[in-house]
Design a protein around this motif. Structure first.
Motif, PDB file in Angstrom:
ATOM      1  N   GLY A 236      61.830  11.667   5.863  1.00 21.41           N
ATOM      2  CA  GLY A 236      62.171  12.039   4.841  1.00 21.41           C
ATOM      3  C   GLY A 236      61.087  13.001   3.514  1.00 21.41           C
ATOM      4  O   GLY A 236      61.579  13.310   2.962  1.00 21.41           O
ATOM      5  N   SER A 237      60.275  13.521   4.560  1.00 19.28           N
ATOM      6  CA  SER A 237      59.745  14.136   4.520  1.00 19.28           C
ATOM      7  C   SER A 237      60.620  16.128   4.381  1.00 19.28           C
ATOM      8  O   SER A 237      60.652  17.018   3.772  1.00 19.28           O
ATOM      9  N   PHE A 238      61.190  16.088   5.800  1.00 18.77           N
ATOM     10  CA  PHE A 238      62.144  17.506   5.315  1.00 18.77           C
ATOM     11  C   PHE A 238      62.752  16.972   5.072  1.00 18.77           C
ATOM     12  O   PHE A 238      63.645  18.024   4.007  1.00 18.77           O
ATOM     13  N   GLN A 239      63.637  15.550   3.979  1.00 20.63           N
ATOM     14  CA  GLN A 239      64.463  15.829   2.907  1.00 20.63           C
ATOM     15  C   GLN A 239      64.234  15.794   1.546  1.00 20.63           C
ATOM     16  O   GLN A 239      64.757  14.956   1.195  1.00 20.63           O
ATOM     17  N   LEU A 240      62.988  16.160   1.063  1.00 15.75           N
ATOM     18  CA  LEU A 240      62.387  15.677   0.004  1.00 15.75           C
ATOM     19  C   LEU A 240      62.855  16.685  -1.260  1.00 15.75           C
ATOM     20  O   LEU A 240      63.644  17.666  -0.840  1.00 15.75           O
ATOM     21  N   PHE A 241      63.709  15.535  -1.884  1.00 14.25           N
ATOM     22  CA  PHE A 241      64.487  16.751  -3.275  1.00 14.25           C
ATOM     23  C   PHE A 241      63.596  15.903  -4.546  1.00 14.25           C
ATOM     24  O   PHE A 241      63.986  16.388  -5.408  1.00 14.25           O
ATOM     25  N   ASN A 242      63.945  14.472  -4.451  1.00 16.10           N
ATOM     26  CA  ASN A 242      64.003  13.959  -5.534  1.00 16.10           C
ATOM     27  C   ASN A 242      62.720  13.608  -6.423  1.00 16.10           C
ATOM     28  O   ASN A 242      62.614  14.864  -8.349  1.00 16.10           O
ATOM     29  N   GLU A 243      61.521  13.928  -6.089  1.00 15.35           N
ATOM     30  CA  GLU A 243      60.479  13.936  -6.681  1.00 15.35           C
ATOM     31  C   GLU A 243      60.514  15.485  -6.825  1.00 15.35           C
ATOM     32  O   GLU A 243      60.210  15.663  -8.725  1.00 15.35           O
ATOM     33  N   PRO A 244      60.383  16.138  -6.308  1.00 13.17           N
ATOM     34  CA  PRO A 244      60.239  18.227  -7.117  1.00 13.17           C
ATOM     35  C   PRO A 244      61.484  18.227  -8.198  1.00 13.17           C
ATOM     36  O   PRO A 244      61.392  18.740  -8.854  1.00 13.17           O
ATOM     37  N   SER A 245      62.636  17.582  -7.626  1.00 16.48           N
ATOM     38  CA  SER A 245      63.377  18.132  -9.021  1.00 16.48           C
ATOM     39  C   SER A 245      63.854  17.521 -10.215  1.00 16.48           C
ATOM     40  O   SER A 245      63.781  18.041 -11.223  1.00 16.48           O
ATOM     41  N   ILE A 246      63.057  15.885 -10.004  1.00 16.83           N
ATOM     42  CA  ILE A 246      62.665  16.052 -11.661  1.00 16.83           C
ATOM     43  C   ILE A 246      61.682  15.931 -11.757  1.00 16.83           C
ATOM     44  O   ILE A 246      61.247  16.777 -12.901  1.00 16.83           O
ATOM     45  N   LEU A 247      60.497  16.356 -10.773  1.00 13.33           N
ATOM     46  CA  LEU A 247      58.824  17.310 -11.825  1.00 13.33           C
ATOM     47  C   LEU A 247      59.742  18.574 -12.784  1.00 13.33           C
ATOM     48  O   LEU A 247      58.318  19.703 -12.586  1.00 13.33           O
ATOM     49  N   GLN A 248      60.288  19.336 -11.900  1.00 11.21           N
ATOM     50  CA  GLN A 248      60.695  20.855 -11.976  1.00 11.21           C
ATOM     51  C   GLN A 248      60.973  20.953 -13.948  1.00 11.21           C
ATOM     52  O   GLN A 248      60.442  21.792 -14.055  1.00 11.21           O
ATOM     53  N   LYS A 249      61.939  20.053 -14.316  1.00  7.49           N
ATOM     54  CA  LYS A 249      61.865  20.209 -15.253  1.00  7.49           C
ATOM     55  C   LYS A 249      60.465  20.476 -16.333  1.00  7.49           C
ATOM     56  O   LYS A 249      59.714  20.553 -17.142  1.00  7.49           O
ATOM     57  N   LEU A 250      59.162  19.161 -16.002  1.00  2.38           N
ATOM     58  CA  LEU A 250      58.253  19.343 -16.623  1.00  2.38           C
ATOM     59  C   LEU A 250      56.966  21.043 -16.240  1.00  2.38           C
ATOM     60  O   LEU A 250      56.556  20.878 -16.458  1.00  2.38           O
ATOM     61  N   ALA A 251      57.670  20.703 -14.253  1.00  2.00           N
ATOM     62  CA  ALA A 251      56.684  22.264 -14.057  1.00  2.00           C
ATOM     63  C   ALA A 251      57.737  23.183 -13.292  1.00  2.00           C
ATOM     64  O   ALA A 251      57.580  23.612 -12.221  1.00  2.00           O
ATOM     65  N   PRO A 252      58.689  24.438 -14.402  1.00  2.00           N
ATOM     66  CA  PRO A 252      59.600  24.821 -14.219  1.00  2.00           C
ATOM     67  C   PRO A 252      58.422  26.327 -13.545  1.00  2.00           C
ATOM     68  O   PRO A 252      59.238  26.741 -12.765  1.00  2.00           O
ATOM     69  N   ASN A 253      57.334  26.487 -13.651  1.00  2.00           N
ATOM     70  CA  ASN A 253      56.429  27.769 -13.028  1.00  2.00           C
ATOM     71  C   ASN A 253      55.516  27.369 -11.582  1.00  2.00           C
ATOM     72  O   ASN A 253      55.724  28.022 -10.725  1.00  2.00           O
ATOM     73  N   ALA A 254      55.654  25.760 -11.960  1.00  2.00           N
ATOM     74  CA  ALA A 254      55.572  25.615 -10.120  1.00  2.00           C
ATOM     75  C   ALA A 254      56.668  25.252  -9.235  1.00  2.00           C
ATOM     76  O   ALA A 254      56.361  25.118  -8.104  1.00  2.00           O
ATOM     77  N   ILE A 255      57.465  24.636  -9.772  1.00  2.00           N
ATOM     78  CA  ILE A 255      58.988  23.684  -8.603  1.00  2.00           C
ATOM     79  C   ILE A 255      59.838  24.943  -8.886  1.00  2.00           C
ATOM     80  O   ILE A 255      60.206  24.879 -10.010  1.00  2.00           O
TER      81      ILE A 255
END
Length: 312
Positions: free
Chosen positions: A244-263
Motif C-alpha cells: 500500500g505504501s508503494f502504491q500511494l496515490f489517492n491522498e497526494p493526488s487529492i491534496l495536490q490541488k490544495l498544496a500544489p507547491n508541496a506535492i
C-alpha cells in the motif's frame, strides 16, 4: 498376500472398451474441474494478466516526433532506472514506509491487544469506532483532512484565528509527507487492528492460563505467547502495508490541488506514472515506470515474507 499378488500380476490387461470408458470418465472429471475453475481463470487473465502483458508490450516502444511509434527494446527501462524524478519519488515513499508503517501497525497492535485483554470496558464500541474510518473512501478521507489542514479556511486556520497563534502549515513542503502519513494511519489502523484481533481470537485460552500458572505476568504473556502466536498475521499485515505504501496515490493526488507547491507531479512513483500517461501523453514510458515499480514492490514484499517465515 503372495497368492493375491500373483493373481493380480497374471490378470489380463483392461479391454479396449474399458480403457475407453476410463479415459472418458477422467475427461468428464477434468471438464467438471475446469467448469468450476474456468470463470476465475478467465477473470484473472482478463483483469490481471492481460493488463500486465499489454503494459509490458507498451514498454518496448517509444513515440517519436519523426517516425511515429518505434521499437526500442529495453531502452525505456534503462531510462527509468536513471530517471532522477522516479528515484526521488521512490525515496520519498521509502521514507514514508519506514516511518508510517511501524507507527500504524504499532497502534493497531496495541488496540487489538487492549480489546482482546477483556479488561477494556465497552470493547465493542471501541472496536467499531477504530474500524469505522476504514469504511470512509480514501478520496473522502483525503478531502476531509485536506480541509482540516487548511491554514486559511480549515481547522488549523480557525485555531490560529481563535487563539492568535501561528501553527505550522501541515501542507507545507516540509510537513506534507507527515500529513499524508497521518491520513493513511487514520484510515488503516482499524483494518490492521481487525486482522490482529481476529488472529488473537483463534489463540487457545489455555495457553494464557498455563503461562499465568507458571507465574507469567500480562506483559510476559503478550511478548511470549500472544505475539508469537499471531506472527503470521503480523507478517501479512506488514506485507499489505508495504504494498500500500508503494502504491500511494489517492491522498497526494487529492491534496495536490490544495498544496500544489508541496506535492509535485512526481511526488510518488504512481503519481509520476499517472502524470506521464495522462498529462504528458508518454504512455510507453509510463508503462515502463509502472512495471519497474511493480518489480521493486514484489521483491521487497517477497523479502519481508521470507524473513517472516524464517523467524517463524
Amino acid at each position: 498376500m503372495t497368492l493375491l499378488s500373483t493373481r493380480a500380476a497374471a490378470a489380463p490387461p483392461p479391454r479396449p472398451r474399458a480403457r475407453f470408458r476410463l479415459r472418458l470418465r477422467l475427461r468428464r472429471e477434468a471438464l467438471v474441474g475446469w467448469g468450476f475453475a474456468g470463470p476465475f481463470v478467465a477473470v484473472f487473465g482478463l483483469v490481471f494478466l492481460a493488463p500486465i502483458g499489454y503494459a509490458g508490450y507498451l514498454s518496448l516502444f517509444r513515440d517519436r516526433l519523426v517516425g511515429g511509434t518505434s521499437f526500442v527494446g529495453l531502452d525505456n527501462y534503462g531510462e527509468a532506472l536513471t530517471d532522477p524524478r522516479f528515484w526521488d519519488g521512490l525515496t520519498r515513499v521509502g521514507l514514508f514506509l519506514l516511518v508510517q508503517v511501524p507507527v500504524m501497525l504499532g497502534i493497531a497492535l496495541v488496540a487489538a491487544l487492549a480489546i482482546d485483554s477483556g479488561r477494556l470496558y465497552g470493547k465493542t464500541f471501541f472496536r467499531v469506532s477504530i474500524f469505522l474510518p476504514y469504511a470512509v473512501p480514501a478520496v473522502v478521507a483525503s478531502l476531509i483532512w485536506g480541509f482540516m489542514y487548511g491554514n486559511q479556511f480549515g481547522l488549523v486556520g480557525n485555531i490560529n484565528d481563535a487563539l492568535g497563534v501561528t501553527l505550522p502549515d501541515p501542507l507545507s513542503p516540509s510537513l506534507v509527507l507527515a500529513s499524508i502519513g497521518n491520513i493513511v494511519t487514520w484510515e488503516f489502523v482499524g483494518y490492521n487492528m481487525l486482522i490482529f484481533y481476529s488472529a488473537l481470537k483463534v489463540v487457545p485460552r489455555s495457553l494464557y492460563e498455563a503461562a499465568a500458572i507458571d507465574g507469567a505476568g500480562e506483559w510476559r504473556i503478550v511478548t511470549s505467547v500472544k505475539l508469537p502466536a499471531i506472527r503470521s498475521a503480523l507478517v501479512i499485515a506488514t506485507i499489505f502495508s508495504i504494498i500500500g505504501s508503494f502504491q500511494l496515490f489517492n491522498e497526494p493526488s487529492i491534496l495536490q490541488k490544495l498544496a500544489p507547491n508541496a506535492i509535485t507531479s512526481d511526488f510518488t512513483p504512481n503519481l509520476y506514472t499517472y502524470s506521464l500517461s495522462f498529462s504528458g501523453q508518454q504512455h510507453n514510458y509510463a508503462a515502463t515506470v509502472a512495471i519497474v515499480m511493480g518489480v521493486i514492490t514484489a521483491i521487497i514484499a517477497y523479502a519481508v515474507q521470507l524473513r517472516g517465515m524464517r523467524k517463524g
